[in-house]
Design a protein around this motif. Structure first.
Motif, PDB file in Angstrom:
ATOM      1  N   UNK A 156     -32.050  22.148 -75.555  1.00  0.00           N
ATOM      2  CA  UNK A 156     -30.732  21.580 -75.777  1.00  0.00           C
ATOM      3  C   UNK A 156     -29.737  22.408 -74.977  1.00  0.00           C
ATOM      4  N   UNK A 157     -28.993  21.762 -74.108  1.00  0.00           N
ATOM      5  CA  UNK A 157     -28.032  22.449 -73.252  1.00  0.00           C
ATOM      6  C   UNK A 157     -26.649  22.284 -73.868  1.00  0.00           C
ATOM      7  N   UNK A 158     -26.040  23.400 -74.268  1.00  0.00           N
ATOM      8  CA  UNK A 158     -24.731  23.364 -74.921  1.00  0.00           C
ATOM      9  C   UNK A 158     -23.711  24.229 -74.197  1.00  0.00           C
ATOM     10  N   UNK A 159     -23.845  24.401 -72.887  1.00  0.00           N
ATOM     11  CA  UNK A 159     -22.889  25.218 -72.158  1.00  0.00           C
ATOM     12  C   UNK A 159     -21.928  24.335 -71.357  1.00  0.00           C
ATOM     13  N   UNK A 160     -21.215  24.931 -70.410  1.00  0.00           N
ATOM     14  CA  UNK A 160     -20.206  24.197 -69.637  1.00  0.00           C
ATOM     15  C   UNK A 160     -20.801  23.110 -68.747  1.00  0.00           C
ATOM     16  N   UNK A 161     -22.105  23.132 -68.507  1.00  0.00           N
ATOM     17  CA  UNK A 161     -22.721  22.086 -67.683  1.00  0.00           C
ATOM     18  C   UNK A 161     -22.975  20.810 -68.480  1.00  0.00           C
ATOM     19  N   UNK A 162     -22.893  20.880 -69.803  1.00  0.00           N
ATOM     20  CA  UNK A 162     -23.133  19.706 -70.654  1.00  0.00           C
ATOM     21  C   UNK A 162     -21.833  18.923 -70.777  1.00  0.00           C
ATOM     22  N   UNK A 163     -21.693  17.906 -69.959  1.00  0.00           N
ATOM     23  CA  UNK A 163     -20.474  17.090 -69.935  1.00  0.00           C
ATOM     24  C   UNK A 163     -20.718  15.771 -70.666  1.00  0.00           C
ATOM     25  N   UNK A 164     -19.659  15.144 -71.134  1.00  0.00           N
ATOM     26  CA  UNK A 164     -19.802  13.933 -71.948  1.00  0.00           C
ATOM     27  C   UNK A 164     -19.260  12.681 -71.281  1.00  0.00           C
ATOM     28  N   UNK A 165     -18.981  12.716 -69.993  1.00  0.00           N
ATOM     29  CA  UNK A 165     -18.527  11.523 -69.283  1.00  0.00           C
ATOM     30  C   UNK A 165     -19.628  10.476 -69.232  1.00  0.00           C
ATOM     31  N   UNK A 166     -19.273   9.200 -69.059  1.00  0.00           N
ATOM     32  CA  UNK A 166     -20.280   8.130 -69.095  1.00  0.00           C
ATOM     33  C   UNK A 166     -21.386   8.271 -68.054  1.00  0.00           C
ATOM     34  N   UNK A 167     -21.090   8.831 -66.881  1.00  0.00           N
ATOM     35  CA  UNK A 167     -22.093   8.969 -65.825  1.00  0.00           C
ATOM     36  C   UNK A 167     -22.707  10.365 -65.769  1.00  0.00           C
ATOM     37  N   UNK A 168     -22.275  11.256 -66.649  1.00  0.00           N
ATOM     38  CA  UNK A 168     -22.848  12.599 -66.679  1.00  0.00           C
ATOM     39  C   UNK A 168     -24.244  12.558 -67.300  1.00  0.00           C
ATOM     40  N   UNK A 169     -25.043  13.549 -66.978  1.00  0.00           N
ATOM     41  CA  UNK A 169     -26.437  13.579 -67.432  1.00  0.00           C
ATOM     42  C   UNK A 169     -26.546  13.831 -68.929  1.00  0.00           C
ATOM     43  N   UNK A 170     -27.359  13.021 -69.583  1.00  0.00           N
ATOM     44  CA  UNK A 170     -27.671  13.209 -70.998  1.00  0.00           C
ATOM     45  C   UNK A 170     -29.063  13.800 -71.140  1.00  0.00           C
ATOM     46  N   UNK A 171     -29.981  13.366 -70.288  1.00  0.00           N
ATOM     47  CA  UNK A 171     -31.362  13.840 -70.326  1.00  0.00           C
ATOM     48  C   UNK A 171     -31.860  14.016 -68.898  1.00  0.00           C
ATOM     49  N   UNK A 172     -32.502  15.155 -68.670  1.00  0.00           N
ATOM     50  CA  UNK A 172     -33.166  15.409 -67.396  1.00  0.00           C
ATOM     51  C   UNK A 172     -34.598  15.841 -67.690  1.00  0.00           C
TER      52      UNK A 172
END
Length: 124
Positions: free
Chosen positions: A63-79
């Protein structure tokens, strides 16, 4: 990181039940990879399903909870990532696991009478 990505889903796609089902259907394909999950995604149902599937299949996840975890619609949710570079051109889930095209049957071509047949036997 881009060169190590096998499959990607964005924050909009994780809310789509069909794409979630598609991801989970192919969970066995991800053995040998690590799944990075955006810890800031708002869809707890998706998060729970993926974590449960990873635990069941012994697939490592983070689970990534740092500054790279963005919530925009096109941002990555799963890699789904590899430890080594794999340099895939297509990483979006809809590209990696493209839906099947509907199957249509072709009609048999109509048999046309030849010029000679028409000339010698007349038009019908």
């Amino acid at each position: 990181l881009r060169e190590r990505v096998y499959v990607r889903m964005n924050n909009t796609e994780v809310k789509d039940p069909e794409l979630t089902s598609l991801f989970l259907k192919h969970i066995d394909d991800f053995k040998g990879y690590t799944i990075l999950i955006n810890g800031d995604i708002t869809d707890d149902g998706f998060l729970g399903e993926v974590v449960a599937a990873c635990n069941k299949k012994n697939i490592p996840f983070t689970l990534v909870n740092n500054e790279t975890a963005k919530t925009g619609p096109e941002d990555s949710a799963v890699l789904v990532v590899s430890k080594k570079a794999i340099n895939r051109q297509r990483i979006e889930i809809t590209q990696v696991y493209a839906p099947e095209m509907p199957k249509t049957e072709l009609k048999a071509p109509e048999k046309k009478e030849s010029f000679w047949h028409k000339l010698l036997h007349g038009e019908k």
